[in-house]
Every structure is written in C-alpha cells, then in structure tokens.
Enzyme design. Sequence first.
Site, PDB file in Angstrom:
ATOM      1  CG  ASN A 212      -9.610  -8.847   1.836  1.00 32.31           C
ATOM      2  OD1 ASN A 212      -8.841  -8.853   0.689  1.00 32.31           O
ATOM      3  ND2 ASN A 212      -9.399  -8.202   2.747  1.00 32.31           N
TER       4      ASN A 212
ATOM      5  CD  GLU B 174      -6.547  -6.081   2.623  1.00 29.98           C
ATOM      6  OE1 GLU B 174      -7.178  -6.268   3.770  1.00 29.98           O
ATOM      7  OE2 GLU B 174      -7.640  -6.138   1.610  1.00 29.98           O
TER       8      GLU B 174
ATOM      9  CB  ILE C 114      -6.021   2.198  11.823  1.00 25.11           C
ATOM     10  CG1 ILE C 114      -5.197   1.554  10.433  1.00 25.11           C
ATOM     11  CG2 ILE C 114      -7.019   1.224  12.501  1.00 25.11           C
ATOM     12  CD1 ILE C 114      -4.619   0.513  10.478  1.00 25.11           C
TER      13      ILE C 114
ATOM     14  N   PRO D  57      -6.412  -0.878   3.216  1.00 23.33           N
ATOM     15  CG  PRO D  57      -8.432  -1.242   2.126  1.00 23.33           C
ATOM     16  CD  PRO D  57      -7.471  -2.043   3.006  1.00 23.33           C
TER      17      PRO D  57
ATOM     18  CB  CYS E  34     -10.023  -4.121   1.290  1.00 23.84           C
ATOM     19  SG  CYS E  34     -11.363  -3.706   2.448  1.00 23.84           S
TER      20      CYS E  34
END
Length: 914
Positions: free
Chosen positions: A548, A552, A739, A735, A550
């Site tokens: 995707n 993961e 948040i 990542p 990022c």
Amino acid sequence: MSVDTVAATVAVRVIRRDGSVSPFDATKISVALTKAFLAVEGDGAAVSSRIHHVVAELTAQVRSSLLRHANHESALHIEQIQDLVELALMRGGHHKVARAYVLYREEHAKARGEAVEPDTSANLDWTRVEHVVAEAVAGIADVTAEPVLAETKRNVYDGIGPQELAAALIMAARTLVEQEPNYSFVTARLLLDKLRGEALSHLAGAPRLAGHDELNYPGYFRDYLARAIDLELADPRLATFNLKKITAAIRPERDLDFSFLGLQTLYDRYFLHDDGVRFELPQAFFMRVAMGLALRESEREVRAIEFYELLSSFRFMASTPTLFNAGTTRPQLSSCFLTTVDDELESIFQAYKNNALLAKYSGGLGNDWTPVRGLGAHIKGTNGKSQGVVPFLKVANDTAVAVNQGGRRKGAACAYLETWHVDVEEFLDLRKNTGDERRRTHDMNTANWVPDEFLRRVEADAEWTLFSPDETPDLHDLYGNAFAARYREYEAAADRGEVTVFRRVRAVELWRRMLTMLFETGHPWITFKDPANLRSPQQHAGVVHSSNLCTEIALNTSLDEVAVCNLGSVNLLEHVTPSGLDTERLARTVRTAVRMLDNVIDINFYTIAEARRSNLRHRPVGLGLMGFQDALFVLGLPVASQAAVDFADRSMEHLSYYAISASVELAEQRGRYESFEGSLWSKGILPIDSLRLLAEAREGDALDVDYSSTLDWDGLRERVRTSGMRNSNVMAIAPTATISNICGVGQSIEPQFQNLFVKSNMSGDFTVANPHLVRALKERGLWDEVMVSDLKYFDGSLAEIDRVPGELKRLYATAFEIDSRWLVDAASRRQKWIDQAQSLNLYVDAPSGRKLDELYRYGWHRGLKTTYYLRARAATGVEKSTLRGTDGKLNAVPAAVPEPVACRIDDPECEACQ
C-alpha cells in the site's frame, strides 16, 4: 518576486513590547548583528571588513524571510524578528555569535521582567487569566504560573480581544517549552481553554467559564451532539444511545493529558467544526468515535464505553480515517486501498476514477501497474506502439494532487512495478527533478515489487531480462519457484525470437541503479514480492500484487477486488513497566482493539463496489503498534542491542498471539470470514509456521531467521483450525505518523530521530524534546540551559557532550548513530509473527553504494516483506534553530519561526494510513 518588490507591496509593521506599532527598519537588524559579531570577534580592520560582508548577507536573509511572513500576518512581534535573526545566525554556522545573542536576549528579558510590571488592558479580566494559568500548571512538575503570566503581560495591549488573549497565553507558554519540556502540557491546557471557549460559544445559552473544572461535561455533550446532528455532521443514530450511561462514562480529566503537539493536531484536523469554529472537545471526540464504532453492537452502550476507555486512555488509537469519520454521516473508516490496473484503456481510466473516489474520504492508495504494457509494445487495435506505463502514472500523480481529502491532507498514492517490467528503468526516474516533466511524478510515491529471482541473480552477478507484460502475462500472478521457472522459459523464448519486446541488463547494474535512485530521490522503495506471497494466509484466494501507500499491507488484489485494510495501533508505552511487558493489560487491549477493527468492516461507507466486495469477503484488519522506542526507554534497553531485538520479538509474539486469539473468539461469536476454507489458517498454519514455506522456496542459505517462541502456539493452532478466523489478516505495523502525536509517543517502531528538534507536519512546527532523556538528565542534575544549547548545537545528539554518562549516550542514541542492521534484526523478529508487513524506515549515516547494497540484501536475507523510506543524514539534518516559538501554528496560534526543518520527520504522505 524579489525582496524589493515584496517590500513595495507589503507594509510591514512591528509590534513592540509595549504594544505600540512601528514600521519595519532593516538597519536595526544590521546594527544588532554587527554588535553581536564585534562582541565575539573583536573590532580589528580585517575582522570588521569580514563582519560587514557577513552581516549584509544575514540581514538580507532575515529581511526576505520577514517579508514572506508579512504576507500572512498583519504585523510581526519584535520577538519574532529576533527569532529570525537567531535562526539566520545558527543556519549560517555562526554558533558562538548566536549563543552570545541568545544570552543577551535572555539577560534583557530578565531585566525587563524585574524592572517593569506592564499595565494590562482596562477591560481585561486578569483574575480569569490567573485562574486559567493556575489551572494549566496544576499537577505538572517543574512548571509555575509566573513566567507564563509575565510573558503574557508583555504581549497584551489595550483593547485586546478574547481570541487574541487566548493566543497570547498559548504563545507565552510555548516559548518556555525549550527550557522545560513540561510546559508543552501547560500550553496544551491553555489551548484547551481556547477550544472550550469556541465550543461553548457555538452552543446556544452556554455560559462563559473560568476554567476546566466548571464545565458540565454531560450537559455539554448532549448539546454538542444535538448541534452536530443538526449540522448533518454526526450520524442521527448517535442520539438513540442511552446518553445517561454514555455521559456518565466520560472522563473530563483526560482532556488534560495531551501534549501541545497532540492537542494542536486534533484541533487543526480532527475536531468537528462549523465554518472553522470548533465545537468538539477531546472527550466528546473520543466518545463520538467510540459510539460510531459500536452502532451495530447488541449492547451498544457497553461496547461504546469499552471502546472509549481504550481511545481516551491512549492504550490504543484507531487510524486517521476512522478518527475523522466514525460517527459521522459518511463513515469511510478504512485506511488503505490496493488496486490492480489492467492493460486496457477502460481499466486504466476506471483506476483514476477509483483512486479519486477512494482518496476523497481519506484513503491511502497502493496501485499495481505491472500489467500495463511497456514502451514499444504492439497495440493491436491501432497497429501502433505503446508509450509505456509512465504517461499513465503522470495522470495518476495529478489525480492524487487534485483530490486532497477534503482539504484536511494531501491525497496520497504509491505506484508499484515489478522489477522485470521493461519500463522499470524509466520508473526509477519518476521522482527525479530533472528531465521531461511529462514523465515525472513529483507527488506520488513509487515502489519496486522485487521477486527473489532478481536478488539471486544480483548475488550471482548474472543477467536479468526485462519484458513487456502483454507478452508475459502470467508472470504477474506467479511467485516463488513457479515464477522463477516460468521466467526462465520466457528468457528461452526470447532467445528463440518468440518475444519481441525485451531487454537484457546486468542484474547488479540494475540493482545499483535502484539503490542510487532510492538515495537520490527517496524512491522507489524496495519491497519483496515472494515473502509477501509465500507467507500470505490467502494464497488460495489470489495474489498479493503490491503493498500500500506505506508498505505495511500485503493483501490480494484483482480486477474484481480492491483490497481494503482497516488499521489501528496499540501504544506499547502504556503496556510496559520498568520490570517488563504487562501481558495481561496487553491482552485486554488487543481483544477490544480487534473487535473495534472488525466493526469497521460492517459500518464502513464504501465508495466503490470492488472495495466493499473484497472487504466483506475477506474482512482483513491490521493491528499494529507504536511507542516501541518509548517502551525501550522505560525498560532501559538501547535500541542497538540484542536485548532490544529480543524485546521486539517477545512483545510482537504476545501481540500476535492475542490478536489471533481475538479473531478466533469473534469467529466463534459472529462466524468465520467467507473465504476461510483453503487458507493457511484453515490448515493450522500460523504466521510463525509460514516462515518454513519461505525457507523451502529460498533453498539453501538465502533465509537467515529466528524460529524461537515462548507461548502455547499448539493450542492456538487447534483453535484456529477448528473454530476459524473472523479476519483473513489481523496484523500490520503502520507508520502512525499522526496518531502517535496524539498519544504523545514515538512513531511506530521508529528509533528516536533526535533528542531535541523541530517537528514539522500539517499542523505546524513543534519543539520536541525527548521526555525520557529530560527526566534522566534531571535526575542527574544535568538538565540546564547549557545542556539545551549543547543539544541544539549537536543536532539533538548526546555523543559529543562530555558530561553526559556513557550509559545515557547508549540508551538515547539517535537514529543515525546506530547501525540500521539492528533495526532490520528487530523487524525480522517481528515479521515472523505478522501475517502482513511493517513500515520499516532505514537510516544510514554517510551512505555509500556498498552500505546500501549490504543493508538491503541483509533485509532480504532476514525475511523482510517490505521496507519503507531510506533516511540519509545529508537529506535529514535538523536545522540548528533556536527552537523558540516553533511549537505549533495554524488556527490556534501563529508560529514565531515558521521555517520548516530540512526533512519533515512526520512526512504528510505517511499520514494517509495513520
């Protein structure tokens, strides 16, 4: 536009300390700089001549920067101008002069504070100000109200309005963060007071409050919810909850737990607002999200309160799309979408449309472009030749820019291409700043999808053949030994003249170019096709064609299915003590978190049918973690140590065990996911077991991994096989770019970047000090102004500061001071427990071709599925800023020094997932 042109069009005004306003005069900057240089270097003729030249350059820099900022602010405070002078000195390398200038400012500030007690505005309620500041410092160590009040008095003026006063209070506390990081919490509480004023002013009949303790939170929540529903911002079904139970569970005191960065981030981007006026307080925000996730639960109030407890305590945080949209009228809660683009114009342009629809509501995109034929391939319909995949990628790039997720953050996408594609060399150049702009994608991420066969040929220094996928279509869906065998057959066919578009290169030379472009442009990232597929639980249901945005996520995609992943992260800091991992607390957190993520799938607002079909059929979720580095600090484990690697292993083993158990429990309650039969799960093959599948395909010594475990996996295997799983995939480490800011911990599995630096993201520039280090230095009597100055001078590193003990230097070593192989080792240990992947950044000090070659091949041998950004010090040095007044900006309060650091640690492109 030149500086003179700007000066002609912008009337720059300067607010002096007494509140008066005067025109900007650049000569005063020159005089101040000259005095500072003469004080340090003397006044000899040669020295004076050099000083004159340097001062002229520095004055021009300050003047240019000042005039740029004047386009955005009606007037600039004298302190802001002095901050810019200080910044110019530090950037220019004039550290001794800058230090003298800092001391001069501080001495004069102290003298002004002792000599003058400025008058405040006649209509200013100073009693309320003192109450609010006293409340802001209450219970926080090493802070007092006096310096905040003194700084505020210096900045108020006759006729100051409520909004300006609130901004002045925030600015006053913010300037103290550098010397005492706990003022970050004071600043957050003052921002909370500003937010509370906005929220209550938006609700009819709400009284003006003196402080936090006077707020009737249950009453406020009812009014807030009614207002949000009336504005069509919140789902009307939230009003059907038992609000007496809901409001009784709200913990107002948790509004006080935020750092300034965390609350400012929420303020700028997450809270509900009406034409810019925020009316959602933090606990109302968490409860709205929790209620939104509990809408379909049979015991809605019980589950909403359970979810709220997890969010508001920072033990777990849902991903940004979930926080944005849960409980709203458009609950697009999923984080990541993966698509495959077919080799037809209709499919390509449908992909653009899908990207736009998915990005509109905050989704991050991973696009597999490998099927699109390469440059020079025959087009049957027109009897012409293809222009290849690159022109289509340019359009995809511009689509991501155009659809900017409602103005809250940039649209973001990553294009993946397999290493055997004939256009791969042009693909490597997409992010270059030179060349034909029509064949560049400056705003879109790119990633190489690398088969094991390529790495084998790199290590054997063999040839590699590039093909156009219209002539080799089945390579796209093959992996492991099946891919290698078929690939060799196509090479033989090319030798026989049966393949028309192909090119031969040395595998090593292509690999070197891949690494060179990665270093020079940051792209394409290196991700590994075979580990992602051979260890996928869903091999029976399709192929993982890409990751995707990022790197993961590892989910199947096809023309009929757009893979969707629903993310959230456990805050590891909240689950450790100095004696170790609190496994019971972690088990409770994970159990609830997996339920929350599973609920996302059914509640979700799907913008395209292919995403809905895929998500409901396979029900994947991605539970990750953040605060790993913070946990190591609590445990006293340097990240560059075998103990830290072992902790990465054991903590991920427990998280994996509890996550799989939670999915089994949900399957027993709600039923298995539709495509369970035939999966690795159905055969009792868990992520730790799938390592053997990769080892068998690698043959020999190409895989060097650890197989150790400590928990009762045999019992869990049997439960999985007999009861089934609710979710096809349950773990992925994202990542957590945003948040983690909300929770006040380090991002994801990242090492500490620096111990004192300016963090830049879409909410502004923030002074960030490592609170664990500050606490340790205080315990040893080492935290003082000199330490702050030394940390700034040495870019947040302790290595060159002699008075810091060696054990602290090892524990608080920063990202570029450690060998990234330690990060790979820790990631390898985690990867054995994870059914998807992890966003793994790598850091290389003084990179070279040899270092990068060894590091990335080391990661491949250690069984990694993907890697993410390569960080090189040359591109990511922290600016030697004074850091004064740079702790945040935008809506709450303007930043005094809005110049960003050289590399944004909190890359906005990462935030699409978290």
